[in-house]
Write a protein that holds these residues in place. Structure first.
Motif, PDB file in Angstrom:
ATOM      1  N   MET A   1       0.985  -1.241   0.035  1.00 42.99           N
ATOM      2  CA  MET A   1       0.160  -0.064  -0.083  1.00 42.99           C
ATOM      3  C   MET A   1       0.721   1.264  -0.012  1.00 42.99           C
ATOM      4  SD  MET A   1      -2.945   1.390   2.533  1.00 42.99           S
ATOM      5  CE  MET A   1      -3.810  -0.115   2.262  1.00 42.99           C
ATOM      6  N   ARG A   2       0.582   2.208  -0.892  1.00 40.72           N
ATOM      7  CA  ARG A   2       1.286   3.503  -0.908  1.00 40.72           C
ATOM      8  C   ARG A   2       0.872   4.303   0.185  1.00 40.72           C
ATOM      9  NH1 ARG A   2       0.530   8.510  -5.052  1.00 40.72           N
ATOM     10  NH2 ARG A   2       2.028   9.901  -4.318  1.00 40.72           N
ATOM     11  N   ILE A   3       1.814   5.084   0.986  1.00 36.72           N
ATOM     12  CA  ILE A   3       1.437   5.722   1.940  1.00 36.72           C
ATOM     13  C   ILE A   3       2.262   7.059   1.988  1.00 36.72           C
ATOM     14  CG2 ILE A   3       2.013   6.113   4.609  1.00 36.72           C
ATOM     15  CD1 ILE A   3       1.780   3.118   4.506  1.00 36.72           C
ATOM     16  N   GLU A   4       1.608   8.232   1.857  1.00 35.80           N
ATOM     17  CA  GLU A   4       2.217   9.598   1.841  1.00 35.80           C
ATOM     18  C   GLU A   4       2.295  10.194   3.448  1.00 35.80           C
ATOM     19  OE1 GLU A   4       1.157  12.120  -1.638  1.00 35.80           O
ATOM     20  OE2 GLU A   4      -0.731  10.714  -1.363  1.00 35.80           O
ATOM     21  N   LEU A   5       3.004  10.856   3.596  1.00 37.37           N
ATOM     22  CA  LEU A   5       3.236  11.855   4.831  1.00 37.37           C
ATOM     23  C   LEU A   5       3.302  13.319   4.309  1.00 37.37           C
ATOM     24  CD1 LEU A   5       3.322  11.819   7.680  1.00 37.37           C
ATOM     25  CD2 LEU A   5       5.906  11.867   7.647  1.00 37.37           C
ATOM     26  N   HIS A   6       2.546  14.111   4.923  1.00 38.35           N
ATOM     27  CA  HIS A   6       2.479  15.379   4.578  1.00 38.35           C
ATOM     28  C   HIS A   6       2.472  16.122   5.951  1.00 38.35           C
ATOM     29  CE1 HIS A   6       1.285  15.346   0.380  1.00 38.35           C
ATOM     30  NE2 HIS A   6       1.156  14.258   0.732  1.00 38.35           N
ATOM     31  N   TYR A   7       3.340  17.351   6.107  1.00 35.12           N
ATOM     32  CA  TYR A   7       3.263  18.206   7.162  1.00 35.12           C
ATOM     33  C   TYR A   7       2.187  19.227   6.670  1.00 35.12           C
ATOM     34  CZ  TYR A   7       4.895  21.985  10.391  1.00 35.12           C
ATOM     35  OH  TYR A   7       4.921  22.941  11.444  1.00 35.12           O
ATOM     36  N   VAL A   8       1.406  19.539   7.892  1.00 40.36           N
ATOM     37  CA  VAL A   8       0.289  20.459   7.595  1.00 40.36           C
ATOM     38  C   VAL A   8       0.825  21.962   8.078  1.00 40.36           C
ATOM     39  CG1 VAL A   8      -2.039  20.946   8.211  1.00 40.36           C
ATOM     40  CG2 VAL A   8      -1.452  18.623   7.833  1.00 40.36           C
ATOM     41  N   HIS A   9       0.557  22.831   7.393  1.00 39.11           N
ATOM     42  CA  HIS A   9       0.922  24.342   7.736  1.00 39.11           C
ATOM     43  C   HIS A   9      -0.386  25.040   7.208  1.00 39.11           C
ATOM     44  CE1 HIS A   9       3.762  27.439   8.500  1.00 39.11           C
ATOM     45  NE2 HIS A   9       3.232  28.164   7.376  1.00 39.11           N
ATOM     46  N   GLY A  10      -0.969  25.511   8.192  1.00 38.03           N
ATOM     47  CA  GLY A  10      -2.194  26.602   7.926  1.00 38.03           C
ATOM     48  C   GLY A  10      -3.011  25.765   6.884  1.00 38.03           C
ATOM     49  N   ASP A  11      -3.505  26.417   5.849  1.00 34.29           N
ATOM     50  CA  ASP A  11      -4.495  25.856   4.868  1.00 34.29           C
ATOM     51  C   ASP A  11      -3.761  24.887   3.750  1.00 34.29           C
ATOM     52  OD1 ASP A  11      -3.261  27.682   3.493  1.00 34.29           O
ATOM     53  OD2 ASP A  11      -5.219  28.611   2.811  1.00 34.29           O
ATOM     54  N   HIS A  12      -2.445  24.584   3.846  1.00 31.98           N
ATOM     55  CA  HIS A  12      -1.988  23.846   2.765  1.00 31.98           C
ATOM     56  C   HIS A  12      -0.708  22.677   3.536  1.00 31.98           C
ATOM     57  CE1 HIS A  12       0.810  27.334   3.262  1.00 31.98           C
ATOM     58  NE2 HIS A  12       1.779  26.383   3.047  1.00 31.98           N
ATOM     59  N   THR A  13      -0.518  21.602   2.812  1.00 30.63           N
ATOM     60  CA  THR A  13       0.449  20.761   3.188  1.00 30.63           C
ATOM     61  C   THR A  13       1.693  20.794   2.467  1.00 30.63           C
ATOM     62  OG1 THR A  13      -0.454  18.970   1.838  1.00 30.63           O
ATOM     63  CG2 THR A  13      -1.585  19.274   4.103  1.00 30.63           C
ATOM     64  N   HIS A  14       2.753  20.248   2.764  1.00 36.89           N
ATOM     65  CA  HIS A  14       4.150  19.933   2.430  1.00 36.89           C
ATOM     66  C   HIS A  14       4.179  18.645   2.583  1.00 36.89           C
ATOM     67  CE1 HIS A  14       4.992  24.206   2.621  1.00 36.89           C
ATOM     68  NE2 HIS A  14       4.481  24.456   3.911  1.00 36.89           N
ATOM     69  N   HIS A  15       4.707  17.958   1.244  1.00 38.04           N
ATOM     70  CA  HIS A  15       4.891  16.493   1.051  1.00 38.04           C
ATOM     71  C   HIS A  15       6.328  16.234   1.903  1.00 38.04           C
ATOM     72  CE1 HIS A  15       6.629  12.994  -0.979  1.00 38.04           C
ATOM     73  NE2 HIS A  15       5.435  12.559  -0.710  1.00 38.04           N
ATOM     74  N   VAL A  16       6.480  15.151   2.941  1.00 37.20           N
ATOM     75  CA  VAL A  16       7.434  14.988   3.449  1.00 37.20           C
ATOM     76  C   VAL A  16       8.215  13.517   2.795  1.00 37.20           C
ATOM     77  CG1 VAL A  16       8.280  14.204   5.461  1.00 37.20           C
ATOM     78  CG2 VAL A  16       6.841  16.084   5.517  1.00 37.20           C
ATOM     79  N   THR A  17       7.240  12.480   2.602  1.00 44.68           N
ATOM     80  CA  THR A  17       7.925  11.205   2.026  1.00 44.68           C
ATOM     81  C   THR A  17       6.620  10.496   1.598  1.00 44.68           C
ATOM     82  OG1 THR A  17       9.319   9.449   2.734  1.00 44.68           O
ATOM     83  CG2 THR A  17       7.612   9.993   4.373  1.00 44.68           C
ATOM     84  N   ASP A  18       7.091   9.436   0.885  1.00 46.80           N
ATOM     85  CA  ASP A  18       6.364   8.539   0.347  1.00 46.80           C
ATOM     86  C   ASP A  18       6.919   7.159   0.599  1.00 46.80           C
ATOM     87  OD1 ASP A  18       4.387   9.419  -1.258  1.00 46.80           O
ATOM     88  OD2 ASP A  18       5.343   9.581  -3.204  1.00 46.80           O
TER      89      ASP A  18
ATOM     90  N   HIS B   1      -3.338   5.011   0.640  1.00 49.13           N
ATOM     91  CA  HIS B   1      -3.963   4.954  -0.635  1.00 49.13           C
ATOM     92  C   HIS B   1      -4.527   3.550  -0.830  1.00 49.13           C
ATOM     93  CE1 HIS B   1      -2.386   8.296  -3.032  1.00 49.13           C
ATOM     94  NE2 HIS B   1      -1.475   8.297  -1.713  1.00 49.13           N
ATOM     95  N   VAL B   2      -5.805   3.455  -0.410  1.00 45.61           N
ATOM     96  CA  VAL B   2      -6.566   2.171  -0.174  1.00 45.61           C
ATOM     97  C   VAL B   2      -7.106   1.539  -1.255  1.00 45.61           C
ATOM     98  CG1 VAL B   2      -6.581   2.396   2.525  1.00 45.61           C
ATOM     99  CG2 VAL B   2      -8.460   3.151   1.158  1.00 45.61           C
ATOM    100  N   GLY B   3      -7.930   2.481  -2.074  1.00 48.72           N
ATOM    101  CA  GLY B   3      -8.478   2.229  -3.251  1.00 48.72           C
ATOM    102  C   GLY B   3      -7.765   1.534  -4.138  1.00 48.72           C
ATOM    103  N   GLN B   4      -6.441   2.230  -4.366  1.00 51.43           N
ATOM    104  CA  GLN B   4      -5.422   1.648  -5.003  1.00 51.43           C
ATOM    105  C   GLN B   4      -4.978   0.205  -4.416  1.00 51.43           C
ATOM    106  OE1 GLN B   4      -1.504   3.465  -4.961  1.00 51.43           O
ATOM    107  NE2 GLN B   4      -1.991   4.019  -7.199  1.00 51.43           N
ATOM    108  N   TYR B   5      -4.797   0.102  -3.418  1.00 49.36           N
ATOM    109  CA  TYR B   5      -4.282  -1.082  -2.838  1.00 49.36           C
ATOM    110  C   TYR B   5      -5.270  -2.149  -3.111  1.00 49.36           C
ATOM    111  CZ  TYR B   5      -4.219  -4.705   0.547  1.00 49.36           C
ATOM    112  OH  TYR B   5      -4.163  -6.110   1.267  1.00 49.36           O
ATOM    113  N   PHE B   6      -6.681  -2.039  -2.767  1.00 49.71           N
ATOM    114  CA  PHE B   6      -7.653  -3.018  -3.083  1.00 49.71           C
ATOM    115  C   PHE B   6      -7.903  -3.404  -4.729  1.00 49.71           C
ATOM    116  CE2 PHE B   6      -9.047  -2.220   1.167  1.00 49.71           C
ATOM    117  CZ  PHE B   6      -8.954  -3.479   1.706  1.00 49.71           C
TER     118      PHE B   6
END
Length: 118
Positions: A23-40, A69-74
């Motif tokens: 399963m694909r997993i993304e981590l994002h840092y949340v900053h106000g009303d947007h996010t910053h991608h950290v890792t996949d 990404h559960v839809g992609q996994y199934f």
């Protein structure tokens, strides 16, 4: 500022009663009303990622979001669902201490749950 904590996760496929491999997993840092991608990452045969999503050098306090990404996994497993329900499951949480945070996901094509593990 780096801390001494770490962030880990794992995914259990409750439809099949086993760890969710690949399963694909993304981590994002949340900053106000947007996010910053950290890792996949992708889960291994045990439903875990091989390394922490955040280790001691990257660890910091703040608001984060893990996107599973559960839809992609199934779909990849060949699970036929007439009307897909879950696609990407976002879990948004706050890291407030320099400790180990573990955010597991238990998931089927139609439901999920999570908790702060150890």
């Amino acid at each position: 500022m780096a801390g001494s904590g770490r962030l880990t996760t794992h995914v259990l496929d409750t439809m099949h009663g086993k760890p969710a491999r690949g399963m694909r997993i993304e981590l994002h840092y949340v900053h106000g009303d947007h996010t910053h991608h950290v890792t996949d990452s992708y889960t291994n045969a045990d439903g875990r990622v091989d390394n922490p999503l955040l280790d001691e050098q990257q660890f910091d306090k703040g608001e984060f979001e893990i996107r599973f990404h559960v839809g992609q996994y199934f779909e990849r497993l060949g699970v036929e669902i007439k009307t897909p329900f879950l696609n990407v499951v976002p879990i948004r949480f706050t890291i407030s201490e320099d400790k180990h945070y573990h955010v597991p996901l238990l998931v089927s094509p139609f439901a999920y749950s999570t908790y702060r593990g150890s």
